[in-house]
Design an enzyme around this catalytic site. Structure first.
Site, mmCIF file in Angstrom:
data_model
loop_
_atom_site.group_PDB
_atom_site.id
_atom_site.type_symbol
_atom_site.label_atom_id
_atom_site.label_comp_id
_atom_site.label_asym_id
_atom_site.label_seq_id
_atom_site.Cartn_x
_atom_site.Cartn_y
_atom_site.Cartn_z
ATOM 1 N N GLY A 54 49.893 36.048 43.313
ATOM 2 C CA GLY A 54 48.510 35.944 43.780
ATOM 3 C C GLY A 54 47.727 34.714 43.361
ATOM 4 N N GLU A 108 44.422 33.966 36.726
ATOM 5 C CA GLU A 108 44.683 35.190 37.492
ATOM 6 C C GLU A 108 43.876 35.193 38.787
ATOM 7 O OE1 GLU A 108 46.375 37.551 38.341
ATOM 8 O OE2 GLU A 108 46.311 39.309 37.066
ATOM 9 N N ASP A 112 41.184 43.964 38.424
ATOM 10 C CA ASP A 112 40.795 45.215 39.061
ATOM 11 C C ASP A 112 40.623 46.261 37.942
ATOM 12 O OD1 ASP A 112 40.474 46.955 41.289
ATOM 13 O OD2 ASP A 112 42.578 47.500 41.242
ATOM 14 N N THR A 113 41.659 47.016 37.605
ATOM 15 C CA THR A 113 41.549 47.963 36.486
ATOM 16 C C THR A 113 41.478 47.231 35.144
ATOM 17 O OG1 THR A 113 43.941 48.127 36.215
ATOM 18 C CG2 THR A 113 42.911 49.716 37.706
ATOM 19 N N LEU A 117 45.603 41.980 33.052
ATOM 20 C CA LEU A 117 45.091 40.928 32.167
ATOM 21 C C LEU A 117 45.213 41.338 30.702
ATOM 22 C CD1 LEU A 117 43.874 38.137 31.965
ATOM 23 C CD2 LEU A 117 41.598 39.156 32.183
ATOM 24 N N LYS A 140 36.547 42.969 40.134
ATOM 25 C CA LYS A 140 35.922 44.169 40.721
ATOM 26 C C LYS A 140 35.465 45.045 39.565
ATOM 27 C CE LYS A 140 39.318 44.646 44.436
ATOM 28 N NZ LYS A 140 40.310 45.582 44.992
ATOM 29 N N ASP A 168 47.173 39.286 48.657
ATOM 30 C CA ASP A 168 47.922 39.874 49.767
ATOM 31 C C ASP A 168 47.635 41.359 49.946
ATOM 32 O OD1 ASP A 168 49.260 40.727 47.330
ATOM 33 O OD2 ASP A 168 50.851 41.459 48.631
ATOM 34 N N ARG A 174 48.342 36.211 52.601
ATOM 35 C CA ARG A 174 48.144 35.388 51.416
ATOM 36 C C ARG A 174 47.577 34.009 51.695
ATOM 37 N NH1 ARG A 174 50.395 37.379 46.788
ATOM 38 N NH2 ARG A 174 52.277 38.561 47.172
#
Ligand code: IMP
Length: 189
Positions: A54, A108, A112-113, A117, A140, A168, A174
């Protein structure tokens, strides 16, 4: 359906256009260049660790705008299944450069969660770098499960699935030059 028609049928809206992205990435590169202005190129120089797949577009744009010497390396982690993640992250391909005593910047695409990371921070901390920071294009915050520090952040976005600029859905979309929100029916079907 032709490729472009299929793409525009799947994208709900453009969240970040090319100009907004370029402007923000330029600013981030300026901030990072200022922060690492005294780091010299060589064995103890700045090492950018891009997270595949990504982050490859973001890293390419960011790195080319840096005015400080740096090395580039990559790491690949297990692919991500929305809804199925329990914080289990697997290493698919490790970086090649030794990072001991060097300044490491993890690059990165999106947090998200926070599990990925966090895994990366723990993995690289154990390798005893001179310093460790993270540079993340998107976050997010609503989806966070684990509190993980982000040193340089591009944009905060709402809880929608985004594609393009390296990101993606099932390995598609992508290389779109913008960040688009995927229609909910596409990722929830
Ligand atoms: P985390 O471990 O939940 O923070 O997830 C991080 C990884 O999930 C990212 O590196 C992406 O690969 C993937 N991811 C999370 N949200 C999105 C999204 O909206 N689009 C594409 N990939 C995403």
């Amino acid at each position: 359906m032709r490729e472009e028609e299929e793409i525009s049928a799947a994208i709900d809206r453009v969240l970040l256009g090319e100009d907004a992205i370029a402007e923000r990435v330029g600013k981030m590169a300026g901030e990072i260049s200022a922060a690492y202005a005294n780091v010299e190129y060589g064995d103890d120089g700045l090492v950018l660790i891009g997270v595949l797949k990504g982050a490859f577009v973001f890293l390419a744009d960011l790195a080319r705008r840096l005015t400080v010497p740096h090395h580039v390396d990559f790491i690949a982690l297990s692919s991500y299944n929305r809804g199925e993640t329990k914080g289990e992250v697997r290493l698919i391909m490790d970086s090649r450069i030794s990072v001991a005593d060097r300044h490491v910047l993890i690059v990165e695409d999106i947090v998200d969660t926070g599990y990925t990371l966090d895994y990366l921070r723990r993995t690289f901390t154990a390798r005893e770098p001179a310093s460790l920071r993270s540079c993340v294009f998107l976050s997010k915050p609503e989806r966070r499960r684990i509190d993980v520090p982000i040193d340089y952040l591009g944009f905060e976005i709402p809880d929608v699935w985004v594609v393009g600029y390296g990101l993606d859905y099932g390995d598609r979309y992508r290389t779109l030059p913008y960040i688009g929100a995927l229609k909910q029916e596409v990722y929830e079907s």
